[in-house]
Design a protein around this motif. Structure first.
Motif, mmCIF file in Angstrom:
data_model
loop_
_atom_site.group_PDB
_atom_site.id
_atom_site.type_symbol
_atom_site.label_atom_id
_atom_site.label_comp_id
_atom_site.label_asym_id
_atom_site.label_seq_id
_atom_site.Cartn_x
_atom_site.Cartn_y
_atom_site.Cartn_z
ATOM 1 N N TYR A 87 0.865 -1.164 0.000
ATOM 2 C CA TYR A 87 0.000 0.000 0.000
ATOM 3 C C TYR A 87 0.913 1.227 0.000
ATOM 4 N N HIS A 88 0.823 2.002 -1.062
ATOM 5 C CA HIS A 88 1.761 3.118 -1.188
ATOM 6 C C HIS A 88 1.069 4.468 -1.337
ATOM 7 N N ARG A 89 0.065 4.538 -2.190
ATOM 8 C CA ARG A 89 -0.484 5.844 -2.581
ATOM 9 C C ARG A 89 -1.434 6.402 -1.533
ATOM 10 N N ALA A 90 -1.210 7.663 -1.194
ATOM 11 C CA ALA A 90 -2.097 8.338 -0.242
ATOM 12 C C ALA A 90 -3.375 8.769 -0.953
ATOM 13 N N PRO A 91 -4.523 8.717 -0.288
ATOM 14 C CA PRO A 91 -5.774 9.163 -0.913
ATOM 15 C C PRO A 91 -5.767 10.672 -1.123
ATOM 16 N N THR A 92 -6.377 11.098 -2.212
ATOM 17 C CA THR A 92 -6.447 12.532 -2.511
ATOM 18 C C THR A 92 -7.846 13.093 -2.309
ATOM 19 N N SER A 93 -8.797 12.246 -1.920
ATOM 20 C CA SER A 93 -10.169 12.685 -1.688
ATOM 21 C C SER A 93 -10.840 11.695 -0.745
ATOM 22 N N LEU A 94 -11.976 12.095 -0.173
ATOM 23 C CA LEU A 94 -12.714 11.168 0.681
ATOM 24 C C LEU A 94 -13.205 9.967 -0.105
ATOM 25 N N GLU A 95 -13.543 10.178 -1.375
ATOM 26 C CA GLU A 95 -14.000 9.069 -2.210
ATOM 27 C C GLU A 95 -12.912 8.010 -2.310
ATOM 28 N N GLU A 96 -11.661 8.433 -2.456
ATOM 29 C CA GLU A 96 -10.559 7.473 -2.509
ATOM 30 C C GLU A 96 -10.355 6.791 -1.158
ATOM 31 N N VAL A 97 -10.579 7.519 -0.068
ATOM 32 C CA VAL A 97 -10.507 6.900 1.258
ATOM 33 C C VAL A 97 -11.479 5.734 1.342
ATOM 34 N N PHE A 98 -12.730 5.960 0.897
ATOM 35 C CA PHE A 98 -13.749 4.914 0.963
ATOM 36 C C PHE A 98 -13.371 3.716 0.089
ATOM 37 N N ILE A 99 -12.860 3.992 -1.096
ATOM 38 C CA ILE A 99 -12.474 2.913 -2.021
ATOM 39 C C ILE A 99 -11.341 2.077 -1.422
ATOM 40 N N MET A 100 -10.335 2.760 -0.883
ATOM 41 C CA MET A 100 -9.186 2.053 -0.317
ATOM 42 C C MET A 100 -9.567 1.268 0.935
ATOM 43 N N GLU A 101 -10.447 1.837 1.760
ATOM 44 C CA GLU A 101 -10.890 1.113 2.950
ATOM 45 C C GLU A 101 -11.680 -0.128 2.570
ATOM 46 N N ASP A 102 -12.537 -0.007 1.568
ATOM 47 C CA ASP A 102 -13.311 -1.170 1.125
ATOM 48 C C ASP A 102 -12.395 -2.282 0.632
ATOM 49 N N ALA A 103 -11.343 -1.902 -0.100
ATOM 50 C CA ALA A 103 -10.392 -2.893 -0.598
ATOM 51 C C ALA A 103 -9.680 -3.591 0.562
ATOM 52 N N ALA A 104 -9.280 -2.816 1.571
ATOM 53 C CA ALA A 104 -8.597 -3.398 2.735
ATOM 54 C C ALA A 104 -9.537 -4.312 3.514
ATOM 55 N N ARG A 105 -10.799 -3.930 3.613
ATOM 56 C CA ARG A 105 -11.767 -4.771 4.320
ATOM 57 C C ARG A 105 -11.984 -6.100 3.592
ATOM 58 N N ARG A 106 -12.096 -6.021 2.266
ATOM 59 C CA ARG A 106 -12.284 -7.258 1.490
ATOM 60 C C ARG A 106 -11.090 -8.190 1.672
ATOM 61 N N GLU A 107 -9.899 -7.612 1.642
ATOM 62 C CA GLU A 107 -8.697 -8.430 1.790
ATOM 63 C C GLU A 107 -8.643 -9.065 3.179
ATOM 64 N N THR A 108 -9.042 -8.299 4.195
ATOM 65 C CA THR A 108 -9.042 -8.827 5.558
ATOM 66 C C THR A 108 -10.061 -9.958 5.701
ATOM 67 N N ARG A 109 -11.238 -9.776 5.124
ATOM 68 C CA ARG A 109 -12.262 -10.833 5.189
ATOM 69 C C ARG A 109 -11.781 -12.116 4.517
ATOM 70 N N ALA A 110 -11.035 -11.956 3.426
ATOM 71 C CA ALA A 110 -10.510 -13.144 2.731
ATOM 72 C C ALA A 110 -9.521 -13.887 3.619
ATOM 73 N N ILE A 111 -8.702 -13.143 4.373
ATOM 74 C CA ILE A 111 -7.761 -13.766 5.295
ATOM 75 C C ILE A 111 -8.499 -14.461 6.423
ATOM 76 N N LEU A 112 -9.553 -13.808 6.923
ATOM 77 C CA LEU A 112 -10.334 -14.398 8.023
ATOM 78 C C LEU A 112 -10.981 -15.715 7.590
ATOM 79 N N GLN A 113 -11.419 -15.774 6.343
ATOM 80 C CA GLN A 113 -12.045 -16.999 5.858
ATOM 81 C C GLN A 113 -11.064 -18.172 5.895
ATOM 82 N N LYS A 114 -9.808 -17.885 5.646
ATOM 83 C CA LYS A 114 -8.797 -18.942 5.595
ATOM 84 C C LYS A 114 -8.438 -19.449 6.992
ATOM 85 N N ILE A 115 -8.498 -18.560 7.993
ATOM 86 C CA ILE A 115 -8.031 -18.961 9.309
ATOM 87 C C ILE A 115 -9.153 -19.179 10.325
ATOM 88 N N SER A 116 -10.392 -18.844 9.945
ATOM 89 C CA SER A 116 -11.495 -18.932 10.913
ATOM 90 C C SER A 116 -11.715 -20.359 11.369
#
Length: 385
Positions: A355-384
């Motif tokens: 993860y490198h690029r800083a968000p330049t707007s709130l819309e990008e914050v929401f997009i990046m957070e959603d991506a991080a949440r999806r990735e975290t959920r995928a990890i949780l599925q593997k270890i749950s």
């Protein structure tokens, strides 16, 4: 007379703010109140405070709220845009008490009005700190922290003499597991993690206190709010939760703010600022308390602190990724999908991906957070379990 708006008036911070407003009749005029889904409490608050405008985020409760207030002159609205509209009203003081990402847009809208904004929403500075502080500076907004630690620092931080300040020191209760071994913590269940020894808080922040991620997020907040480098922000475990934070000066002086562990204190300070208000609170009696103790946090048992520092040093969008991943990991623990010992390793796993690029707007914050949440959920599925 100060004109106020309370965003999230039915939440913990919002309810305390409303209670203070009720006890200060004649000193404040309420412009707007908002809630997520609790239309009954919102209607009750509006009936007493008689705001110009109320908004409920969950649109399915619009008619119930409107019917409940049909005999009043209050304008009723619903939906996310209505919450933003509330923050753009006539108030010269706004309490940003909406929890999570949902609070970002209305808080930013209030900041852009150049008024006084009291905020209890960590996402404002953890997920969008650079964006938020740019707008604060641009619009000359008074940004008042409501978190007890940052409010304490604000009270003893000599902004006009920043060069005199060496460090700021955040205090931490240590949470319910402060004396537990790693082996003991690994076996803890959600009920035990939610049993905070000092504060009465919501589920998410209670779990964050147990992992000490809450203090990691507060380091990030302090970094943005006070313009301090990460290595100039210390943390001390203080089980009594009487000293809420400290500021260390170049002449050897250390200034601290002390109070009972009650959120009414920082909220009252923010509501009355730059004055102070009187309200019925038992005076702090240090003789009765007897002693105050402090010690360094254990980085082995509580690695979340270093993880937050690593996120600050990494820059880009690391802070928001840390926050989003932690939210999902905590949800997984509360749902008993992962163990307490899994929470921070899961967050670390997500944070260490690129993860490198800083968000330049709130819309990008929401997009990046959603991506991080999806990735975290995928990890949780593997270890749950």
């Amino acid at each position: 007379m100060k004109i106020v708006t309370v965003l999230g008036s039915t939440g913990s911070v919002g309810r305390t703010t409303v209670n203070l407003l009720k006890k200060s009749s004649g000193k404040y005029k309420v412009d707007a109140l908002t809630a997520d889904s609790n239309w009954r409490l919102l209607a009750e608050q509006a009936s007493f405070l008689n705001p110009r405008f109320v908004a409920i985020a969950n649109e399915q409760y619009y008619m119930q709220l409107k019917d409940a207030l049909s005999s009043s002159d209050v304008t009723v609205a619903a939906g996310a845009n209505a919450i933003v509209e509330a923050s753009e009203g006539a108030a010269d003081w706004v309490m940003a008490g909406i929890v999570g990402t949902a609070g970002l847009k209305p808080t930013m809208a209030a900041v852009r009005r150049g008024i006084t904004v009291a905020f209890a929403n960590k996402e404002c500075l953890v997920s969008a700190g650079c964006l938020m502080m740019e707008e604060v500076k641009k619009h000359k907004t008074n940004l008042l922290p409501v978190d007890s630690e940052h409010n304490a620092i604000f009270q003893v931080f000599e902004t006009d003499n920043r060069s005199w300040i060496n460090k700021i020191i955040l205090t931490a209760s240590g949470g319910p597991f402060r004396d537990c071994s790693l082996e003991e913590m690994a076996k803890k269940n959600p009920e035990e993690a939610l049993a905070h020894p000092t504060w009465n808080m919501g589920k998410k922040i209670s779990i964050d206190s147990a992992t000490m991620m809450n203090k990691g997020l507060e380091i990030i907040e302090a970094h943005h709010l006070f313009g301090m480098q990460e290595d100039s922000i210390d943390v001390l475990v203080h089980p009594q939760s009487i000293v809420h934070s400290l500021v260390s000066y170049s002449d050897g002086s250390v200034l601290a703010q002390l109070a009972h562990p009650d959120m009414a204190v920082p909220i009252a300070y923010a509501l009355a600022w730059p004055d102070r208000m009187e309200f019925p609170m038992a005076p702090l009696n240090l003789a009765d308390i007897g002693s105050l103790s402090f010690h360094q946090p254990d980085s082995i048992r509580f690695p979340a602190l270093e993880l937050a520092r690593e996120a600050i040093r990494s820059g880009g969008n690391a802070n928001l990724v840390l926050n989003a991943a932690n939210e999902v990991a905590v949800e997984g623990f509360l749902a008993r999908k992962i163990s307490f010992a899994d929470i921070i390793p899961v967050v670390k796993d997500v944070l260490q991906r690129e993860y490198h690029r800083a968000p330049t707007s709130l819309e990008e914050v929401f997009i990046m957070e959603d991506a991080a949440r999806r990735e975290t959920r995928a990890i949780l599925q593997k270890i749950s379990k």
